[in-house]
Motif scaffolding. Structure first.
Motif, PDB file in Angstrom:
ATOM      1  N   GLY A 255     -24.853  32.443  21.887  1.00  0.00           N
ATOM      2  CA  GLY A 255     -23.959  32.207  20.753  1.00  0.00           C
ATOM      3  C   GLY A 255     -23.886  30.740  20.359  1.00  0.00           C
ATOM      4  O   GLY A 255     -23.105  30.363  19.486  1.00  0.00           O
ATOM      5  N   ASN A 318     -32.637  31.242  23.136  1.00  0.00           N
ATOM      6  CA  ASN A 318     -33.354  32.029  22.126  1.00  0.00           C
ATOM      7  C   ASN A 318     -34.359  31.221  21.309  1.00  0.00           C
ATOM      8  O   ASN A 318     -34.962  31.744  20.372  1.00  0.00           O
ATOM      9  N   ILE A 361     -21.769  33.128  15.780  1.00  0.00           N
ATOM     10  CA  ILE A 361     -22.413  34.360  16.260  1.00  0.00           C
ATOM     11  C   ILE A 361     -21.626  34.931  17.431  1.00  0.00           C
ATOM     12  O   ILE A 361     -21.436  34.278  18.455  1.00  0.00           O
ATOM     13  N   VAL A 363     -21.065  36.921  20.684  1.00  0.00           N
ATOM     14  CA  VAL A 363     -21.880  37.402  21.809  1.00  0.00           C
ATOM     15  C   VAL A 363     -21.040  38.192  22.821  1.00  0.00           C
ATOM     16  O   VAL A 363     -21.575  38.762  23.762  1.00  0.00           O
ATOM     17  N   VAL A 381     -23.034  41.119  23.595  1.00  0.00           N
ATOM     18  CA  VAL A 381     -23.852  41.600  22.478  1.00  0.00           C
ATOM     19  C   VAL A 381     -24.670  40.431  21.935  1.00  0.00           C
ATOM     20  O   VAL A 381     -24.382  39.270  22.242  1.00  0.00           O
ATOM     21  N   ASN A 382     -25.683  40.743  21.120  1.00  0.00           N
ATOM     22  CA  ASN A 382     -26.548  39.708  20.511  1.00  0.00           C
ATOM     23  C   ASN A 382     -27.088  38.731  21.553  1.00  0.00           C
ATOM     24  O   ASN A 382     -27.308  37.565  21.255  1.00  0.00           O
ATOM     25  N   SER A 383     -27.281  39.198  22.773  1.00  0.00           N
ATOM     26  CA  SER A 383     -27.639  38.273  23.838  1.00  0.00           C
ATOM     27  C   SER A 383     -28.849  38.724  24.661  1.00  0.00           C
ATOM     28  O   SER A 383     -28.916  38.442  25.855  1.00  0.00           O
ATOM     29  N   ASP A 384     -29.759  39.406  24.019  1.00  0.00           N
ATOM     30  CA  ASP A 384     -31.030  39.729  24.671  1.00  0.00           C
ATOM     31  C   ASP A 384     -30.809  40.389  26.030  1.00  0.00           C
ATOM     32  O   ASP A 384     -30.170  41.433  26.104  1.00  0.00           O
ATOM     33  N   ASN A 387     -27.270  41.695  27.118  1.00  0.00           N
ATOM     34  CA  ASN A 387     -26.593  42.769  26.378  1.00  0.00           C
ATOM     35  C   ASN A 387     -26.149  43.901  27.295  1.00  0.00           C
ATOM     36  O   ASN A 387     -26.891  44.333  28.175  1.00  0.00           O
TER      37      ASN A 387
END
Length: 802
Positions: A255, A318, A361, A363, A381-384, A387
């Motif tokens: 994030g 990322n 973002i 996360v 979430v949104n954390s590869d 997740n």
RNA sequence: GCGGGCGUGGCGGAAUUGGCAGACGCGCCAGACUUAGGAUCUGGUGUCCCCGACGUGCAGGUUCAAGUCCUGUCGCCCGCACCA
């Protein structure tokens, strides 16, 4: 009134002195008790009632322990280096040595007039060269062990006192001594590496008995946090250049949408030529430097900053390119001076992102990031690869493993506590025993040359540039290097006020030792301090510093324990009669000497302890003190009532109860209720109109720790030839503290209607039978249906009726 | 903002940790002794609509029973203060 307190108090103070009554014994086979109070700074103003309260607590404990057969060490001394004395020296053109001696004499006489049972044979004075020799010796040992260093930094500088102050001495942006605004100044100063002992100071708290709020304050001061360091690669910079950050929330790394560095961060200077808006950054930096501490704290809500153009960072999680900002909400002094910003889950970053229009973002699910940063727990979430993880703990562990494996970060620990700025540019302090040699660098003054004495001088004014007055004394400054024999210059800074008090309790164990700061035997026997009492204002500074020095001395084998103080308590303030903190400007200061003159030391002592909870603040009441005077006069009156020996049946149990209560209350610092117990017992005696001589002697012993002069006087009038202060503490018979009968409350539906006397420990049926003898109770019960009977032995009988 | 603590008579404060709220002291009231009382002694003193009821900042809750435990709320004091 036949009781002349003035003559009586003088007489017994003289006897105590002549008999060396309260000196600790050198017999190390006896059980010991080391009670320590914070030694005073001998100011010209003399003693304050606050001093009396601070010492009265352990004074009572010490006197009781002594009577209980302990070998008690209850010492006093003077923490006499410091600015107020030096400032008066300048003002009155008198040498600080002269002023210090005069003030110590004044304090000594005042302390003796209150009748404190200090060991006057062990008095120490931190400005005595035989004392500060060892302060310097400890410093030299620290220097040898690499705990002393010099560094040029922005320091807290007081333009009025012309000295560099530690963070601890400049809280709230005000000078601790003169309260003027401090400014930031670049200067090379001495530091002690206290941060190296941060963990020892923190974890050492587990094994000591300090009041919970004292421990907590120390924990917060040390401010340990566990987290991670991570390196963010920079674009348009040298190969492998990265920005190192510290975070406690590496789980949120996906994030990260920007970074923030402190305005003074060195990376700006390093890449000046690659930054395209360097002028903007310089302007911001200058604006920040001008802000006072006050402005910075007032502007907490309003985030400011400037984006660095020309270089940016890569989020290692990322690979995304993110902007870097400078902002004064990031401090150079904590962590690495740079942060990864996660606006979705950090309030400060959120505010900054909103203001500068940066992406936010989410996360961690669970909040509403449209409205506010979400700092709670939730699913990643949104954390590869993170997740789906539901706890912070697990996500942090997984990210840490990732960072470590990729070689871009690792676990780390940070502390709020900073290294200790250890110097003053003034005369009246311990000279720092270091020589600057052009060839050898910094060289310690050889141990055999300690003490390094303060040179005698006439003019103590500090230099305009903030250099020490010692710099003007050529004979002091110019010396030869102990290593190479070449010409060298002596350090002219002196140590800060806190130095002498960082180890004084060790010196009391063996105050005249010329070979060591104290002998091993003395330290083995007396240390640790069994009970240390002082003010709340010293629990984060003096106590942390002295614990640090003591841990160090333990590590080099000089002292036998790591923690110096087994137990620590604190007394509350005495407020003025108006309920405000006493101050000269408010004109509400009570001078203890006036009280001693008018009422005597015993009344002063009893009143101060009777005022209220020892640990709480309480206002001085000029009328309440009269109650304590009456109490002591009525005690004196017992002399004319006492006759015969043995126990008075009516009073026997009252005496045993009182012995128990007073004994317990002294151990738990409930001095107010201990005195109330004695007052009640006295009322019982007057009600009974009789007391035996044996009982009066018992009363006198119980009174002795609180009002020792009157106690000695009565003791001797009762024909005793030894001191009551050195007699034995009374013991009670538990069986005699309980009565044969008890009064229990009679309740109907939980409301007390009457009371009845029943045999102690009687059963429910007996109690009920007794209860029904109460007309009032019986009338409320008869004719009703008894639903339930609740009987609590010796307490209540409660009946539920319909 | 975060952390800690505290709210009990006219006042300072007690309350064995859930069991008779207000110990002890001040102040106040009445009386005694006194030429006198800012001395001393004796008795009284939480509030009220006083044979009863109500009372521990406020509002709820748990309990036979709450100053004490729980939930919410208000007020005061003390630390730390953008700690990543």
């Amino acid at each position: 009134m036949s009781y002349n307190f003035k003559a009586v108090e003088e007489r017994w103070q003289k006897v105590w002195d002549e008999k060396h009554a309260f000196e600790a014994k050198e017999d190390h086979t006896l059980p010991k008790f080391y009670a320590l109070v914070e030694f005073p700074y001998p100011s010209g103003a003399g003693m304050h009632v606050g001093h009396i309260k601070a010492y009265s607590g352990l004074e009572v404990v010490s006197r009781k322990k002594r009577m209980q057969g302990y070998n008690v060490l209850f010492p006093i001394g003077f923490d006499a280096f410091g600015l107020p004395t030096e400032n008066s020296a300048i003002k009155y053109n008198t040498h600080p040595r002269v002023l210090t001696d005069r003030n110590i004499e004044k304090f000594t006489s005042q302390l003796k007039k209150v009748g404190f049972s200090f060991d006057w044979n062990r008095v120490i004075d931190t400005t005595d060269e035989n004392y500060y020799k060892w302060t310097q010796w400890i410093f030299r040992k620290m220097f040898d062990k690499g705990l002393v260093f010099r560094e040029k930094t922005l320091v807290n500088y007081c333009p009025h006192c012309k000295v560099v102050l530690s963070n601890e001495d400049s809280q709230g942006g005000k000078c601790d001594i003169c309260h003027s605004d401090i400014i930031q100044k670049s200067k090379e100063v001495w530091y002690l590496r206290i941060t190296e002992y941060a963990d020892k100071l923190l974890f050492g708290l587990d094994k000591v008995d300090y009041l919970p709020n004292i421990k907590l304050q120390q924990e917060n001061w040390i401010g340990r946090s566990e987290g991670a360091f991570a390196n963010f690669k920079l674009t348009n910079c040298d190969e492998n250049e990265s920005l190192r950050i510290y975070t406690t929330r590496c789980d949120t790394m996906f994030g990260v949408t920007f970074m923030v560095i402190a305005p003074e961060h060195p990376i700006i200077e390093k890449y000046r030529d690659r930054i395209t808006n360097i002028a903007d950054l310089d302007a911001y930096k200058e604006a920040c430097a001008k802000k006072t501490e006050f402005e910075r704290t007032q502007l907490v809500k309003d985030k400011t900053g400037v984006r660095i153009e020309g270089i940016s960072a890569i989020n290692p999680a990322n690979g995304k390119e993110i902007p870097i900002y400078i902002s004064d909400y990031v401090m150079m002094g904590y962590g690495t001076g740079a942060i990864m910003a996660v606006p979705a889950h950090d309030e400060r970053d959120y505010e900054f992102a909103k203001k500068f229009g940066i992406d936010i973002i989410e996360v961690i699910s669970g909040g509403n990031i449209e409205e506010a940063a979400y700092t709670g727990d939730g699913e990643m979430v949104n954390s590869d690869f993170l997740n789906g993880i539901k706890t912070k703990k697990e996500a942090i562990a997984k990210m840490l493993a990732y960072l470590t494996e990729k070689g871009i970060g690792e676990k780390g620990v940070q502390y709020k506590m900073k290294d200790w700025a250890f110097n003053r540019q003034r005369y009246w302090g311990e000279p720092i025993p270091i020589i600057h040699c052009p060839h050898c660098g910094m060289v310690g003054v050889p141990y055999e040359e300690l003490p390094l004495r303060l040179p005698d001088m006439e003019n103590f004014e500090p230099g305009e540039g903030g250099e020490s007055p010692l710099a003007k004394v050529e004979s002091f400054v110019n010396c030869t290097c102990p290593k190479c024999g070449g010409a060298a210059k002596r350090e002219t800074d002196t140590m800060p006020q806190w130095a002498g008090s960082s180890w004084y309790f060790l010196r009391y164990c063996d105050p005249n030792n010329t070979e060591a700061l104290a002998s091993k035997e003395a330290l083995d026997y007396w240390m640790p301090v069994d009970w240390y009492n002082g003010g709340m204002e010293h629990v984060t500074r003096h106590m942390i510093y002295s614990r640090f020095w003591h841990h160090f001395l333990y590590d080099i084998g000089v002292v036998p324990h790591d923690e110096p103080y087994a137990k620590r308590t604190a007394q509350g303030l005495i407020l003025g009669p108006d309920g405000e903190k006493m101050s000269k400007s408010k004109g509400n200061v009570v001078d203890p000497n006036d009280v001693v003159e008018e009422y005597g030391a015993d009344v002063l002592r009893v009143y101060i302890l009777f005022m209220g909870d020892y640990g709480a603040a309480a206002p001085w009441s000029p009328s309440s003190i009269k109650g304590c005077k009456r109490f002591l006069e009525r005690v004196e009156g017992l002399m004319y009532m006492a006759k015969g020996n043995g126990a008075t049946p009516k009073l026997e149990s009252a005496f045993h109860k009182a012995i128990k209560k007073v004994t317990e209350d002294i151990d738990t610092m409930k001095f107010n209720t201990a005195i109330a117990t004695l007052m009640s017992l006295l009322n019982d005696i007057y009600d009974a109109k009789t007391i035996t001589i044996d009982e009066l002697k018992l009363f006198v012993k119980l009174l002795c720790p609180f009002a020792p002069h009157l106690a000695e006087e009565l003791w001797s009038r009762l024909g005793e030839t030894e001191l009551v202060s050195l007699s034995s503490w009374p013991v009670y018979d538990e069986a005699k503290t309980v009565d044969d009968t008890v009064v229990i409350a009679l309740q109907v539906l939980g409301k007390t209607k009457d009371t009845v006397e029943v045999p102690k420990d009687c059963d429910e049926d007996t109690a009920f039978a007794a209860a029904m003898t109460s007309e009032k109770f019986a009338s409320l019960v008869n004719g009703k249906t008894i639903v339930k009977k609740i009987f609590v032995k010796n307490k209540i009988f409660n009946i539920i009726v319909k």
